[in-house]
Design a protein around this motif. Structure first.
Motif, PDB file in Angstrom:
ATOM      1  N   LEU A 198       0.833  -1.208   0.000  1.00 12.58           N
ATOM      2  CA  LEU A 198       0.000   0.000   0.000  1.00 12.58           C
ATOM      3  C   LEU A 198       0.867   1.257   0.000  1.00 12.58           C
ATOM      4  CD1 LEU A 198      -2.736   1.418   0.236  1.00 12.58           C
ATOM      5  CD2 LEU A 198      -2.601   1.112   2.723  1.00 12.58           C
ATOM      6  N   LEU A 199       1.895   1.282   0.854  1.00 11.70           N
ATOM      7  CA  LEU A 199       2.775   2.452   0.908  1.00 11.70           C
ATOM      8  C   LEU A 199       3.573   2.610  -0.384  1.00 11.70           C
ATOM      9  CD1 LEU A 199       4.086   2.281   4.585  1.00 11.70           C
ATOM     10  CD2 LEU A 199       2.380   3.832   3.627  1.00 11.70           C
ATOM     11  N   LEU A 200       3.943   1.477  -1.006  1.00 10.24           N
ATOM     12  CA  LEU A 200       4.680   1.567  -2.269  1.00 10.24           C
ATOM     13  C   LEU A 200       3.797   2.197  -3.351  1.00 10.24           C
ATOM     14  CD1 LEU A 200       7.321   0.827  -3.716  1.00 10.24           C
ATOM     15  CD2 LEU A 200       6.275  -1.361  -4.321  1.00 10.24           C
ATOM     16  N   TRP A 201       2.521   1.858  -3.345  1.00 10.87           N
ATOM     17  CA  TRP A 201       1.595   2.460  -4.313  1.00 10.87           C
ATOM     18  C   TRP A 201       1.475   3.961  -4.064  1.00 10.87           C
ATOM     19  CZ3 TRP A 201      -0.632   1.834  -8.789  1.00 10.87           C
ATOM     20  CH2 TRP A 201      -1.766   2.593  -9.118  1.00 10.87           C
ATOM     21  N   ARG A 202       1.398   4.344  -2.795  1.00  9.54           N
ATOM     22  CA  ARG A 202       1.282   5.768  -2.479  1.00  9.54           C
ATOM     23  C   ARG A 202       2.555   6.537  -2.835  1.00  9.54           C
ATOM     24  NH1 ARG A 202      -1.728   5.659   3.486  1.00  9.54           N
ATOM     25  NH2 ARG A 202      -3.791   5.024   2.703  1.00  9.54           N
ATOM     26  N   ALA A 203       3.698   5.827  -2.844  1.00  6.44           N
ATOM     27  CA  ALA A 203       4.977   6.480  -3.157  1.00  6.44           C
ATOM     28  C   ALA A 203       5.326   6.382  -4.630  1.00  6.44           C
ATOM     29  CB  ALA A 203       6.092   5.850  -2.316  1.00  6.44           C
ATOM     30  N   ARG A 204       4.377   5.979  -5.470  1.00  4.79           N
ATOM     31  CA  ARG A 204       4.692   5.723  -6.878  1.00  4.79           C
ATOM     32  C   ARG A 204       5.186   6.967  -7.603  1.00  4.79           C
ATOM     33  NH1 ARG A 204      -0.670   6.088  -6.064  1.00  4.79           N
ATOM     34  NH2 ARG A 204      -1.979   7.301  -7.525  1.00  4.79           N
ATOM     35  N   ALA A 205       4.752   8.165  -7.155  1.00  5.14           N
ATOM     36  CA  ALA A 205       5.190   9.393  -7.818  1.00  5.14           C
ATOM     37  C   ALA A 205       6.683   9.639  -7.630  1.00  5.14           C
ATOM     38  CB  ALA A 205       4.400  10.584  -7.290  1.00  5.14           C
ATOM     39  N   ALA A 206       7.275   9.074  -6.581  1.00  2.00           N
ATOM     40  CA  ALA A 206       8.699   9.285  -6.317  1.00  2.00           C
ATOM     41  C   ALA A 206       9.578   8.240  -6.983  1.00  2.00           C
ATOM     42  CB  ALA A 206       8.952   9.281  -4.804  1.00  2.00           C
ATOM     43  N   LEU A 207       8.965   7.221  -7.617  1.00  2.00           N
ATOM     44  CA  LEU A 207       9.753   6.122  -8.147  1.00  2.00           C
ATOM     45  C   LEU A 207      10.543   6.516  -9.391  1.00  2.00           C
ATOM     46  CD1 LEU A 207       7.216   3.164  -7.743  1.00  2.00           C
ATOM     47  CD2 LEU A 207       9.067   3.873  -6.208  1.00  2.00           C
ATOM     48  N   GLY A 208      10.158   7.609 -10.029  1.00  3.46           N
ATOM     49  CA  GLY A 208      10.876   8.043 -11.220  1.00  3.46           C
ATOM     50  C   GLY A 208      12.066   8.928 -10.920  1.00  3.46           C
ATOM     51  N   GLN A 209      12.275   9.318  -9.680  1.00  3.98           N
ATOM     52  CA  GLN A 209      13.374  10.199  -9.327  1.00  3.98           C
ATOM     53  C   GLN A 209      14.714   9.485  -9.489  1.00  3.98           C
ATOM     54  OE1 GLN A 209      12.486  11.375  -5.318  1.00  3.98           O
ATOM     55  NE2 GLN A 209      10.840  12.776  -5.927  1.00  3.98           N
ATOM     56  N   ALA A 210      15.754  10.269  -9.765  1.00  6.10           N
ATOM     57  CA  ALA A 210      17.096   9.704  -9.900  1.00  6.10           C
ATOM     58  C   ALA A 210      17.514   9.039  -8.596  1.00  6.10           C
ATOM     59  CB  ALA A 210      18.091  10.807 -10.270  1.00  6.10           C
ATOM     60  N   GLY A 211      18.033   7.835  -8.711  1.00  3.00           N
ATOM     61  CA  GLY A 211      18.506   7.119  -7.531  1.00  3.00           C
ATOM     62  C   GLY A 211      17.436   6.405  -6.747  1.00  3.00           C
ATOM     63  N   ALA A 212      16.154   6.522  -7.174  1.00  4.54           N
ATOM     64  CA  ALA A 212      15.080   5.875  -6.414  1.00  4.54           C
ATOM     65  C   ALA A 212      15.223   4.356  -6.432  1.00  4.54           C
ATOM     66  CB  ALA A 212      13.716   6.285  -6.982  1.00  4.54           C
TER      67      ALA A 212
END
Length: 263
Positions: free
Chosen positions: A77-91
């Protein structure tokens, strides 16, 4: 402005990665040690008195797996909520570092709390000196993943995003959870758990009502594996004192894997 930017920044993948790593560590422990190798149950070190009853050992294992499902669900659930940050460099590096930290952290905590402080189980319960096995397990699955997590964090400011890594980690958690609930391959035995007070003679009589052939039973006569026709009714078993009759994963996984441990 800085406070507003901070409030609207997407959640980091670190927390969900750590939770998924914890869940994967628990599933790995449960599948390999509880089920496949059957080196211990969760409470194997506390097998005095009523705790020698295999029903309680299996119940504890089932509750352990249920807790891992909750941790995995929270991580997903938290990974889904953090999906917007997954494209950042180094994520990607940050996510994998968090997963390894959770996986390794699980085994460090399990060693310290379960093996040494409380003694509820050791890695191997069937050897004269379990300490070398504890130390080897701690090094391979605790300290080594933690060292890898620390190495990944050092380069977390660079590297690709975490899209592919997130999908892989989520899929791995789902597959591990499903595997933890599965009966062993080829395990077509019917597993029957009788309530306390049902003696061996009574259990045999009840099993005879469905023409079942006994394969094995635990030393307390509480858990029985039998061969029975797939069409055999289970009603007579429940009326005769059975608490649980299982042919599949509804047994919370470990019940169907307990043949060697129950002998």
């Amino acid at each position: 402005m800085a406070a507003s930017s901070h409030l609207t920044s997407p959640p980091s993948p670190g927390r969900p990665g750590f939770l998924l790593g914890l869940a994967l560590g628990g599933f790995f422990d449960g599948i390999l040690l509880h089920q496949v190798l059957q080196w211990h149950h969760l409470l194997s070190g506390l097998d005095d008195g009523p705790l020698r009853d295999l029903r309680l050992q299996i119940l504890a294992d089932g509750l352990f797996h249920a807790a891992m499902y909750l941790v995995a669900a929270a991580g997903l659930l938290l990974l889904w909520r953090a999906r917007a940050a997954l494209g950042q460099a180094g994520a990607g590096r940050r996510l994998l570092a968090a997963v390894l930290a959770g996986f390794g952290g699980w085994h460090v905590l399990d060693t310290l709390l379960s093996h040494w402080l409380t003694g509820i189980h050791r890695v191997r319960m069937d050897v004269a000196d379990p300490l070398p096995w504890d130390l080897l397990w701690l090094a391979l699955f605790g300290l080594l993943p933690l060292a890898a997590a620390a190495w990944l964090r050092r380069g977390a400011a660079r590297g690709p995003g975490a899209g592919v890594a997130a999908v892989a980690v989520a899929a791995l958690a789902v597959v591990a959870g499903l595997q933890a609930a599965q009966p062993p391959a080829g395990g077509d035995d019917l597993l029957v758990v009788f309530r306390p007070g049902v003696g061996a003679a009574q259990a045999m009589a009840v099993l005879g009502r469905i023409d079942a052939r006994v394969v094995w039973t635990d030393r307390g006569g509480a858990v029985w594996a039998v061969k029975a026709s797939p069409q055999a009714p289970v009603g007579p078993l429940y009326r005769g004192g059975a608490l649980l009759v299982s042919r599949s994963a509804v047994s919370l996984g470990c019940l169907s894997w307990s043949q060697r441990a129950g002998r």
